[in-house]
Design a protein around this motif. Structure first.
Motif, mmCIF file in Angstrom:
data_model
loop_
_atom_site.group_PDB
_atom_site.id
_atom_site.type_symbol
_atom_site.label_atom_id
_atom_site.label_comp_id
_atom_site.label_asym_id
_atom_site.label_seq_id
_atom_site.Cartn_x
_atom_site.Cartn_y
_atom_site.Cartn_z
ATOM 1 N N CYS A 325 0.805 -1.224 0.000
ATOM 2 C CA CYS A 325 0.000 0.000 0.000
ATOM 3 C C CYS A 325 0.836 1.272 0.000
ATOM 4 O O CYS A 325 0.399 2.323 0.489
ATOM 5 C CB CYS A 325 -0.959 -0.011 1.190
ATOM 6 S SG CYS A 325 -2.274 -1.250 1.007
ATOM 7 N N ASP A 347 -4.573 -8.888 0.463
ATOM 8 C CA ASP A 347 -4.257 -9.038 1.886
ATOM 9 C C ASP A 347 -3.586 -10.361 2.203
ATOM 10 O O ASP A 347 -3.273 -10.664 3.358
ATOM 11 C CB ASP A 347 -5.516 -8.878 2.727
ATOM 12 C CG ASP A 347 -6.543 -9.983 2.438
ATOM 13 O OD1 ASP A 347 -6.290 -10.802 1.524
ATOM 14 O OD2 ASP A 347 -7.581 -10.007 3.112
ATOM 15 N N ASP A 355 -10.125 -6.354 -1.509
ATOM 16 C CA ASP A 355 -9.174 -5.816 -0.530
ATOM 17 C C ASP A 355 -8.754 -4.410 -0.975
ATOM 18 O O ASP A 355 -8.517 -4.151 -2.161
ATOM 19 C CB ASP A 355 -7.947 -6.711 -0.430
ATOM 20 C CG ASP A 355 -8.310 -8.165 -0.096
ATOM 21 O OD1 ASP A 355 -9.398 -8.378 0.459
ATOM 22 O OD2 ASP A 355 -7.491 -9.051 -0.412
ATOM 23 N N CYS A 357 -6.389 -0.640 0.035
ATOM 24 C CA CYS A 357 -5.391 0.046 0.855
ATOM 25 C C CYS A 357 -6.045 1.207 1.592
ATOM 26 O O CYS A 357 -6.700 2.066 0.980
ATOM 27 C CB CYS A 357 -4.254 0.578 -0.014
ATOM 28 S SG CYS A 357 -3.195 -0.708 -0.705
ATOM 29 N N CYS A 362 -3.386 -2.845 4.056
ATOM 30 C CA CYS A 362 -4.291 -3.547 3.149
ATOM 31 C C CYS A 362 -5.432 -4.143 3.979
ATOM 32 O O CYS A 362 -5.222 -5.060 4.788
ATOM 33 C CB CYS A 362 -3.537 -4.638 2.398
ATOM 34 S SG CYS A 362 -4.528 -5.440 1.116
ATOM 35 N N ILE A 363 -6.633 -3.609 3.795
ATOM 36 C CA ILE A 363 -7.816 -4.042 4.549
ATOM 37 C C ILE A 363 -8.551 -5.099 3.735
ATOM 38 O O ILE A 363 -8.847 -4.896 2.551
ATOM 39 C CB ILE A 363 -8.743 -2.853 4.846
ATOM 40 C CG1 ILE A 363 -7.951 -1.745 5.564
ATOM 41 C CG2 ILE A 363 -9.939 -3.310 5.667
ATOM 42 C CD1 ILE A 363 -7.320 -2.187 6.859
ATOM 43 N N SER A 364 -8.860 -6.229 4.419
ATOM 44 C CA SER A 364 -9.519 -7.337 3.723
ATOM 45 C C SER A 364 -10.926 -6.941 3.296
ATOM 46 O O SER A 364 -11.645 -6.212 3.998
ATOM 47 C CB SER A 364 -9.602 -8.566 4.632
ATOM 48 O OG SER A 364 -8.308 -8.988 5.001
#
Length: 416
Positions: A325, A347, A355, A357, A362-364
């Motif tokens: 990210c 992720d 997913d 950034c 990095c958010i699932s």
């Protein structure tokens, strides 16, 4: 008879008659214009050398003069070149133009003057003289070699710091004579400049310089320098970036071949400089590292180093592993970029989708949805939907849409 003239009514008296007498007869003793009756000696002129000419023993001097005579033919005259003490140099008959020319070598004892004597057939003569000046050699000069502490990469140049003084002429009439030596042996170079390509580290170069006035050399002066090591030019060669070995490559060798020892130094990022070899192994560096190298040469007490060469290794997998990210670039000062981006990412869980950034992380996204089939439930495994058959059912055709199509009271392999 008296005559009276009247003008404006006023009489003007006139003297007695003036009788005009004829001119006297010519004097029989006076001849017509022409040459003087009294014979005259011929004239002589010296064209070369001029009065005050500087001479030196052994120098050949051009003697050139011209005779003239109003009474006699020029080819009937005789010219005599003489030394100032009367010794005859040569007797010459002039040309039809009166020219008399010869040459004379200045004797070892020198010569203070000479004269040209013109003699006519009747023995009448006239002479003309010039004074000569004995040459004085030029004085000493002051000279030095520049640069004072040269390396094998430097040209050598003689700089005349104080020109020679000469009592007979100004500086434009003086030339400087150079003779170069290397380690005491004649180098065969006679100009003021020695090209750097001719010198080597550890050599001693010297030059003798004397002023020359065209006749004599002045006192000799000498200057000397020691040739030092010339630093090479290097650059970091990393064709594979951090994925391959690095080399401190040489573009200009300098005195590398003359040095008794060459030491190689590497610096990685902000770390301390390390003495190692010309090559640096890839496991010592990472992507986006600043690396620099230099080489140090020694020869006896002489020590010289190349200028360091630096290279920023390109972006690569090391930065990707740290976080997806951030910008896929190296930071200006080295290391991975710390500038966050907002875009899709991975992720590391293949069973999530979307997913994203957020502030460098990095958010699932949502879990991958798997639809159930007949006699089976569904679950995600490594990004693929797989069936989980209900008890008593088997999936033997491996067709997801048909579900678990074979009823079997026992768990086990599908029948053949």
């Amino acid at each position: 008879m008296a005559i009276a003239l009247f003008g404006c009514g006023v009489p003007f008296p006139v003297e007695e008659d003036v009788t005009l007498l004829p001119p006297p007869p010519p004097d029989a003793t006076v001849g017509p214009p022409g040459p003087a009756l009294t014979p005259q000696a011929p004239d002589a002129f010296i064209l070369s050398p001029l009065d005050g000419t500087v001479v030196a023993p052994g120098v050949s001097l051009l003697l050139r003069g011209v005779l003239s005579d109003d009474d006699d033919a020029l080819d009937s005259l005789t010219a005599r070149w003489e030394l100032d003490d009367g010794e005859v140099i040569e007797v010459i008959t002039p040309t039809a133009d009166g020219l008399v020319e010869t040459s004379f070598t200045i004797p070892p004892e020198g010569l203070e003057g000479l004269r040209l004597v013109a003699v006519d057939p009747g023995g009448l003569s006239k002479s003309v003289s010039v004074s000569l000046v004995a040459n004085s050699p030029p004085g000493a000069i002051e000279a030095a070699i520049f640069p004072e502490s040269p390396s094998a990469n430097d040209d050598l140049l003689v700089v005349v710091e104080e020109p020679a003084e000469d009592p007979d002429r100004d500086a434009t009439g003086i030339a400087n004579v150079f003779q170069w030596y290397v380690d005491g042996e004649l180098a065969g170079i006679e100009g003021a400049l020695v090209d750097a390509s001719l010198t080597r580290a550890g050599e001693v170069w010297s030059v003798t310089v004397r002023a020359y006035d065209g006749f004599a050399l002045g006192p000799q002066v000498e200057a000397e320098v020691n040739i030092g090591l010339a630093g090479p030019t290097v650059f970091v060669s990393a064709p594979l970036g951090a994925d391959g070995d690095l080399t401190c490559a040489v573009s200009e060798a300098g005195s590398l071949e003359q040095a008794t020892e060459a030491s190689w130094y590497w610096t990685i990022g902000d770390g301390a400089e390390v003495k190692t070899t010309k090559e640096l192994q890839s496991d010592a560096v990472s992507h986006c590292d600043w690396v620099s190298c230099r080489v140090e040469l020694s020869l006896g007490d002489d020590l010289v180093s190349s200028e360091p060469s630096s290279l920023l290794l390109p972006y690569g997998a090391d930065c990707e592993a740290e976080s997806p990210c951030f910008e896929k670039l190296c930071a200006e000062g080295g290391g991975c970029s710390a500038v966050a981006i907002e875009e899709a990412c991975e992720d590391g869980d293949a069973c999530t989708v979307g997913d994203t950034c957020v502030e460098g992380a990095c958010i699932s996204g949502e879990a991958l949805a798997c639809e159930a089939a007949d006699n089976a439930a569904a679950t995600c495994v490594d990004g693929e939907c797989e069936l989980v058959c209900e008890p008593g059912w088997l999936d033997c055709d491996e067709d997801y849409e048909s579900g678990c199509e074979l009823e079997s009271p026992e768990e086990g392999p599908c029948p053949e």
